[in-house]
Write an enzyme that holds these catalytic residues in place. Structure first.
Site, PDB file in Angstrom:
ATOM      1  N   LYS A 198       0.823  -1.215   0.000  1.00  0.00           N
ATOM      2  CA  LYS A 198       0.000   0.000   0.000  1.00  0.00           C
ATOM      3  C   LYS A 198       0.859   1.267   0.000  1.00  0.00           C
ATOM      4  O   LYS A 198       2.080   1.193   0.051  1.00  0.00           O
ATOM      5  CB  LYS A 198      -0.981  -0.057   1.169  1.00  0.00           C
ATOM      6  CG  LYS A 198      -1.947  -1.261   1.078  1.00  0.00           C
ATOM      7  CD  LYS A 198      -3.089  -1.047   0.102  1.00  0.00           C
ATOM      8  CE  LYS A 198      -3.819  -2.285  -0.385  1.00  0.00           C
ATOM      9  NZ  LYS A 198      -4.511  -3.108   0.583  1.00  0.00           N
TER      10      LYS A 198
HETATM   11  C1  LIG Z   1      -5.583  -4.168   0.863  1.00  0.00           C
HETATM   12  C2  LIG Z   1      -7.041  -3.889   0.980  1.00  0.00           C
HETATM   13  C3  LIG Z   1      -7.760  -4.132   2.165  1.00  0.00           C
HETATM   14  C4  LIG Z   1      -7.190  -4.887   3.327  1.00  0.00           C
HETATM   15  O1  LIG Z   1      -6.084  -4.320   3.878  1.00  0.00           O
HETATM   16  P1  LIG Z   1      -5.266  -5.152   4.991  1.00  0.00           P
HETATM   17  O2  LIG Z   1      -4.489  -4.084   5.695  1.00  0.00           O
HETATM   18  O3  LIG Z   1      -4.400  -6.116   4.236  1.00  0.00           O
HETATM   19  O4  LIG Z   1      -6.245  -5.828   5.861  1.00  0.00           O
HETATM   20  C5  LIG Z   1      -9.077  -3.724   2.238  1.00  0.00           C
HETATM   21  N1  LIG Z   1      -9.687  -3.150   1.185  1.00  0.00           N
HETATM   22  C6  LIG Z   1      -9.055  -2.931   0.020  1.00  0.00           C
HETATM   23  C7  LIG Z   1      -9.788  -2.267  -1.093  1.00  0.00           C
HETATM   24  C8  LIG Z   1      -7.713  -3.309  -0.122  1.00  0.00           C
HETATM   25  O5  LIG Z   1      -7.093  -3.148  -1.305  1.00  0.00           O
END
Ligand SMILES: *Cc1c(COP(=O)(O)O)cnc(C)c1O
Length: 418
Positions: free
Chosen positions: A185
């Site tokens: 991210k």
């Molecule tokens: C990556 C992601 C999540 C989950 O994030 P985590 O921190 O891995 O739990 C939720 N929603 C979207 C749209 C994502 O891309």
């Protein structure tokens, strides 16, 4: 000639600042939730202009806490776009409620507000827009609709730090906003997340439930100022963010705007390179909002074949991905709720034609150039092959079954249905 090094689809941008921050925590011997997590909550909350911030172990945890605080109960309904990651809908199931999927729009893959309105029933308990790829959803329209039905809005902003909508910070647009600091991210703590809100009441409930339902800053009980006494007031979860991760997050947060500016520059170069290619459609970001550029999605125009394109990128040393296989096409949601691929035609079409290209601040200019050159070369080569009447044997079944097949001249051809 040796082949050039593989360009991965994603890579965290880690400098000596991150390495030093983590080793400092290890030297301090306070490695679980403590002073770094507190500081990260204060700084991240300030960065998204939210009054309250709870740092948690993932965005999935953040979404679960938000919907729990929204009092989502078994058999309630929660509206979720189908074009998202597993987490957005699975948390609805954690609470025994029903995720009601809705379609997105083609221009930016954000949720279609008219589809949300059609999906609202007396059982609806919350609306969960996703800021797809880093572009905020139509929040004024979504919040106005939610207010008119007395529903809370929980935003999935896993892709969307940092960005703004009509000048307002992404952390201020919904009742509760959930962020991800997963390894791919826009900022990362390895694994981690945050949930922010302007409401003291929601914040209190989410903080309580994030650590075993234990009242009063339970982590302090092992410090000099702490006490051995605690009270369990609800059956909570184990969703706290530790100080090693928080220290990494503090170092990343300090660089967040610079990393975003780098992704923006890469996106501009991709836009300029691909805009004239008739085989490539680009997503657009409405002029009233900014883009955190978590994803760079191109949509290929048939006869250029998405699956073959990804294989050919890989063969030339470039990692790519697809965001997303819509939830309604996964076996669990398809079989549990009886969805068909064409139940959400916009998301289905987008899925069959989309590729996400590498876009991260650690990419070099030379790597960006190589992605551009390779994409343009493959698009031209596939179109030339198609115009010489090659068969489409290499197509994967779901692509052949799509409603989006066009012949070489761009005319729609009869499509197979599943
Ligand atoms: C990556 C992601 C999540 C989950 O994030 P985590 O921190 O891995 O739990 C939720 N929603 C979207 C749209 C994502 O891309």
């Amino acid at each position: 000639m040796t082949s050039p090094a593989f360009i991965p689809f994603a890579l965290p941008d880690l400098t000596s600042a991150e390495l030093d921050a983590v080793t400092d925590v290890l030297r301090s011997r306070w490695i679980t939730t403590g002073p770094r997590a507190k500081e990260f909550e204060a700084r991240f909350g300030a960065a998204v202009e939210a009054a309250h911030c709870v740092a948690v172990s993932s965005c999935t945890a953040a979404l679960h806490l938000a919907l729990e605080a929204a009092r989502v109960r078994p058999a309630d309904e929660v509206i979720v776009p189908t074009m998202t990651f597993a987490a957005t809908a699975e948390v609805v199931r954690y609470l025994g409620a029903v995720p009601v999927l809705v379609d997105v729009r083609a221009s930016d893959h954000n949720v279609d507000v008219a589809a949300i309105e059609r999906a609202i029933t007396p059982r609806t308990r919350a609306i969960v827009p996703v800021h797809f790829g880093g572009v905020p959803a139509d929040m004024d329209e979504i919040v106005a609709l939610a207010r008119s039905r007395d529903l809370p809005v929980v935003a999935d902003a896993a892709h969307a730090f940092p960005c703004r909508y009509k000048g307002r910070n992404v952390g201020t647009l919904a009742d509760v906003t959930c962020f991800s600091f997963y390894a791919t991210k826009t900022i990362t703590t390895g694994e981690g997340g945050a949930v922010v809100t302007g409401s003291a009441g929601w914040a209190e409930r989410m903080r309580l439930m994030s650590l075993h339902g234990i009242s009063h800053d339970a982590w302090k009980r092992y410090t000099a100022e702490g006490s051995w006494y605690y009270e369990i007031v609800a059956p909570g979860f184990k969703y706290n963010l530790g100080d090693i991760a928080a220290a990494l997050g503090l170092a990343q947060l300090a660089r967040a705007e610079a990393m975003c500016a780098r992704r923006e520059a890469i996106a501009r170069r991709y836009d300029d390179a691909f805009r004239e290619d008739e085989a490539i459609e680009l997503l657009t970001c409405p002029a009233d909002r900014t883009n955190a550029h978590h994803l760079y999605v191109i949509k290929l125009v048939p006869p250029v074949d998405r699956n073959r394109f990804i294989e050919e990128l890989r063969a030339r040393g470039i990692g790519a991905s697809v965001h997303f296989i819509p939830l309604h096409e996964h076996p669990y949601y398809r079989d549990t709720y009886g969805y068909l691929p064409e139940s959400f035609p916009v998301a289905h079409d987008a899925y069959t034609r989309s590729i996400s290209l590498p876009i991260y601040s650690a990419m070099t200019d030379a790597q960006v150039d190589r992605v551009i050159d390779t994409v343009l070369e493959l698009s031209g080569a596939q179109r030339r092959r198609a115009s010489f009447g090659r068969s489409d044997e290499a197509r994967a079944p779901e692509v052949r079954a799509s409603g989006a097949v066009r012949d070489a001249a761009g005319a729609a051809v009869p499509v197979l249905r599943r």
